[in-house]
Design a protein around this motif. Structure first.
Motif, PDB file in Angstrom:
ATOM      1  N   TYR A 154       4.156   1.054   2.141  1.00  0.00           N
ATOM      2  CA  TYR A 154       3.983   0.138   3.259  1.00  0.00           C
ATOM      3  C   TYR A 154       3.814  -1.287   2.745  1.00  0.00           C
ATOM      4  CZ  TYR A 154       2.636   4.261   6.087  1.00  0.00           C
ATOM      5  OH  TYR A 154       2.599   5.468   6.751  1.00  0.00           O
TER       6      TYR A 154
ATOM      7  N   GLN B  49       1.199   5.779   0.099  1.00  0.00           N
ATOM      8  CA  GLN B  49       0.536   7.014   0.532  1.00  0.00           C
ATOM      9  C   GLN B  49       1.397   8.202   0.116  1.00  0.00           C
ATOM     10  OE1 GLN B  49      -0.004   7.430   4.836  1.00  0.00           O
ATOM     11  NE2 GLN B  49      -1.933   8.504   4.466  1.00  0.00           N
TER      12      GLN B  49
ATOM     13  N   SER C  40     -11.920   0.758   3.545  1.00  0.00           N
ATOM     14  CA  SER C  40     -11.516   0.058   2.335  1.00  0.00           C
ATOM     15  C   SER C  40     -12.517  -1.047   2.051  1.00  0.00           C
ATOM     16  CB  SER C  40     -10.101  -0.515   2.451  1.00  0.00           C
ATOM     17  OG  SER C  40     -10.091  -1.646   3.303  1.00  0.00           O
TER      18      SER C  40
ATOM     19  N   TRP D  51       1.242  -4.091   9.639  1.00  0.00           N
ATOM     20  CA  TRP D  51       1.874  -3.209   8.673  1.00  0.00           C
ATOM     21  C   TRP D  51       3.337  -2.976   9.044  1.00  0.00           C
ATOM     22  CZ3 TRP D  51      -1.075   0.306   5.197  1.00  0.00           C
ATOM     23  CH2 TRP D  51      -2.441  -0.002   5.158  1.00  0.00           C
ATOM     24  N   GLY D  52       4.172  -2.759   8.026  1.00  0.00           N
ATOM     25  CA  GLY D  52       5.510  -2.279   8.275  1.00  0.00           C
ATOM     26  C   GLY D  52       5.473  -0.813   8.651  1.00  0.00           C
ATOM     27  N   GLN D  53       6.600  -0.271   9.027  1.00  0.00           N
ATOM     28  CA  GLN D  53       6.665   1.143   9.431  1.00  0.00           C
ATOM     29  C   GLN D  53       6.622   2.079   8.221  1.00  0.00           C
ATOM     30  OE1 GLN D  53      10.401   1.276  11.548  1.00  0.00           O
ATOM     31  NE2 GLN D  53      11.583   1.680   9.713  1.00  0.00           N
TER      32      GLN D  53
ATOM     33  N   LEU E  79      -5.307  -1.489  11.766  1.00  0.00           N
ATOM     34  CA  LEU E  79      -6.614  -2.087  11.485  1.00  0.00           C
ATOM     35  C   LEU E  79      -7.520  -1.973  12.702  1.00  0.00           C
ATOM     36  CD1 LEU E  79      -8.392  -3.799   9.534  1.00  0.00           C
ATOM     37  CD2 LEU E  79      -7.394  -5.827  10.622  1.00  0.00           C
TER      38      LEU E  79
ATOM     39  N   SER F  56     -13.189  -2.765   5.594  1.00  0.00           N
ATOM     40  CA  SER F  56     -12.256  -2.585   6.708  1.00  0.00           C
ATOM     41  C   SER F  56     -12.134  -1.111   7.036  1.00  0.00           C
ATOM     42  CB  SER F  56     -10.874  -3.141   6.352  1.00  0.00           C
ATOM     43  OG  SER F  56     -10.927  -4.506   5.997  1.00  0.00           O
TER      44      SER F  56
ATOM     45  N   TYR G  47      -9.348   1.664   9.062  1.00  0.00           N
ATOM     46  CA  TYR G  47      -8.001   1.852   9.590  1.00  0.00           C
ATOM     47  C   TYR G  47      -7.903   3.214  10.272  1.00  0.00           C
ATOM     48  CZ  TYR G  47      -7.017  -2.016   6.440  1.00  0.00           C
ATOM     49  OH  TYR G  47      -7.032  -3.226   5.799  1.00  0.00           O
TER      50      TYR G  47
ATOM     51  N   TYR H  81     -12.629  -5.192  10.568  1.00  0.00           N
ATOM     52  CA  TYR H  81     -12.539  -5.956   9.330  1.00  0.00           C
ATOM     53  C   TYR H  81     -13.849  -6.702   9.096  1.00  0.00           C
ATOM     54  CZ  TYR H  81     -11.663 -10.090  12.249  1.00  0.00           C
ATOM     55  OH  TYR H  81     -11.775 -11.111  13.172  1.00  0.00           O
TER      56      TYR H  81
ATOM     57  N   LEU I  45      -4.498   6.755   1.323  1.00  0.00           N
ATOM     58  CA  LEU I  45      -3.912   5.459   1.033  1.00  0.00           C
ATOM     59  C   LEU I  45      -4.332   4.956  -0.347  1.00  0.00           C
ATOM     60  CD1 LEU I  45      -4.694   3.774   4.475  1.00  0.00           C
ATOM     61  CD2 LEU I  45      -2.499   4.738   3.742  1.00  0.00           C
TER      62      LEU I  45
ATOM     63  N   PHE J  76      -9.613   2.102  -1.389  1.00  0.00           N
ATOM     64  CA  PHE J  76      -9.669   2.854  -0.146  1.00  0.00           C
ATOM     65  C   PHE J  76     -10.571   4.083  -0.302  1.00  0.00           C
ATOM     66  CE2 PHE J  76      -6.720   1.114   2.905  1.00  0.00           C
ATOM     67  CZ  PHE J  76      -5.808   0.380   2.156  1.00  0.00           C
TER      68      PHE J  76
ATOM     69  N   ALA K   7       2.155   4.205  10.790  1.00  0.00           N
ATOM     70  CA  ALA K   7       1.488   3.317   9.853  1.00  0.00           C
ATOM     71  C   ALA K   7       0.024   3.151  10.257  1.00  0.00           C
ATOM     72  CB  ALA K   7       2.174   1.953   9.838  1.00  0.00           C
ATOM     73  N   PRO K   8      -0.842   2.896   9.291  1.00  0.00           N
ATOM     74  CA  PRO K   8      -2.244   2.640   9.623  1.00  0.00           C
ATOM     75  C   PRO K   8      -2.390   1.425  10.528  1.00  0.00           C
ATOM     76  CG  PRO K   8      -1.992   3.102   7.294  1.00  0.00           C
ATOM     77  CD  PRO K   8      -0.614   2.931   7.844  1.00  0.00           C
TER      78      PRO K   8
ATOM     79  N   SER L  48      -8.326  -7.469   4.333  1.00  0.00           N
ATOM     80  CA  SER L  48      -7.842  -6.464   5.265  1.00  0.00           C
ATOM     81  C   SER L  48      -6.372  -6.699   5.572  1.00  0.00           C
ATOM     82  CB  SER L  48      -8.664  -6.489   6.564  1.00  0.00           C
ATOM     83  OG  SER L  48      -8.496  -7.722   7.224  1.00  0.00           O
ATOM     84  N   SER L  49      -5.701  -5.662   6.011  1.00  0.00           N
ATOM     85  CA  SER L  49      -4.283  -5.731   6.352  1.00  0.00           C
ATOM     86  C   SER L  49      -4.139  -5.586   7.851  1.00  0.00           C
ATOM     87  CB  SER L  49      -3.520  -4.616   5.634  1.00  0.00           C
ATOM     88  OG  SER L  49      -3.638  -4.742   4.234  1.00  0.00           O
ATOM     89  N   ASP L  50      -3.758  -6.698   8.514  1.00  0.00           N
ATOM     90  CA  ASP L  50      -3.776  -6.665   9.975  1.00  0.00           C
ATOM     91  C   ASP L  50      -2.438  -6.296  10.601  1.00  0.00           C
ATOM     92  OD1 ASP L  50      -3.801 -10.306  10.657  1.00  0.00           O
ATOM     93  OD2 ASP L  50      -2.571  -9.067   9.310  1.00  0.00           O
TER      94      ASP L  50
ATOM     95  N   TYR M 182      -9.547   5.636   7.554  1.00  0.00           N
ATOM     96  CA  TYR M 182      -9.747   5.216   6.174  1.00  0.00           C
ATOM     97  C   TYR M 182     -10.598   3.954   6.131  1.00  0.00           C
ATOM     98  CZ  TYR M 182      -5.846   8.324   4.982  1.00  0.00           C
ATOM     99  OH  TYR M 182      -5.028   9.418   4.816  1.00  0.00           O
TER     100      TYR M 182
ATOM    101  N   ILE N  11       0.874  -1.168   0.000  1.00  0.00           N
ATOM    102  CA  ILE N  11       0.000   0.000   0.000  1.00  0.00           C
ATOM    103  C   ILE N  11       0.912   1.220   0.000  1.00  0.00           C
ATOM    104  CG2 ILE N  11      -1.804   1.263   1.248  1.00  0.00           C
ATOM    105  CD1 ILE N  11      -1.165  -2.299   2.307  1.00  0.00           C
TER     106      ILE N  11
END
Lengths: 117, 110
Positions: A95, A40, B91, A107-109, B48, B36, B38, B51, A46, B101, B45-46, A103-105, B89, A38
């Motif tokens: 990201y 931004q 999605s 995430w990286g920084q 969650l 979802s 966020y 969901y 996003l 999104f 970072a976003p 869904s994205s549970d 956000y 993803i």
């Protein structure tokens, strides 16, 4: 604990290829999760780039599909993003994330990539 | 594909409840129960929050809840707290097997 870490160059020249890798720890990519990217743009919202299954099935944003390749290396527990022919519009925080269904549970920084000559 | 439609901003006082809407089409929100939400604090970072329309990840406060009616999904935050001030956000899965999104909603706690 689950961790994702993006790596790659922070500066890419216009028309070149943006390449990023996401190293995963705390779970195995082979265990059935999807892996996603993803982005931004600075000060904006996003944008979903795409995702890949552990077996290599890919799903891409239609607007990026012609320039995009996402791959997975289960032996290294990591996945990668290649975006070709970049322009200034591709400047963004990128990201990587662990995906479950849609869904994205985790995430990286994030990693900021600027496209500039 | 156009982004899902969210209000640019919402605000509320501590203790109040607020609802953020997210409007799509019959090809995304209206077609699937894969919405979802966020939360994103500045420079982070976003995260969650919701969901599959209305499910909370383990350990998340039950002050956050989600719902859907037709082509519109909603996120409700009850008992508003200062730390809820952030960008939110939505999605959704789409009929082209992609994710879309919303443009994001900036929540201000007065």
């Amino acid at each position: 604990q689950v961790q994702l870490q993006e790596s790659g160059p922070g500066l890419v020249k216009p028309s070149e290829t943006l390449s990023l890798t996401c190293a995963v720890s705390g779970y195995s990519i082979s265990s059935g999760y999807f892996s996603g990217w993803i982005r931004q743009p600075p000060g904006k919202g996003l944008e979903w780039i795409g995702s890949i299954s552990h077996s290599g099935t890919t799903y891409y944003n239609p607007s990026l599909k012609s320039r995009l390749t996402i791959s997975v290396d289960t032996s290294k527990n990591q996945f990668s993003l290649n975006l070709r022919s970049v322009t200034a519009a591709d400047t963004a925080m990128y990201y990587c994330a662990r995906d479950q269904r849609s869904s994205s549970d985790y995430w990286g920084q994030g990693i900021l990539v600027s496209v500039s000559s | 594909q156009s982004a899902l439609t969210q209000p640019a901003s919402e605000s509320g006082s501590p203790g109040q409840s607020i609802t953020i809407s997210c409007t799509g089409t019959s090809s995304d929100i209206g077609a699937y129960n894969y919405v979802s939400w966020y939360q994103q604090h500045p420079g982070k970072a976003p995260k969650l929050m919701i969901y599959d329309v209305s499910n909370r990840p383990s350990g998340l406060s039950n002050r956050f809840s989600g719902s859907k009616s037709g082509n519109t999904a909603s996120l409700t935050i009850s008992g508003l707290q200062a730390e809820d001030e952030a960008d939110y956000y939505c999605s959704s899965h789409t009929s082209s097997s992609s994710i879309i999104f919303g443009g994001g909603t900036r929540l201000t706690v007065l």
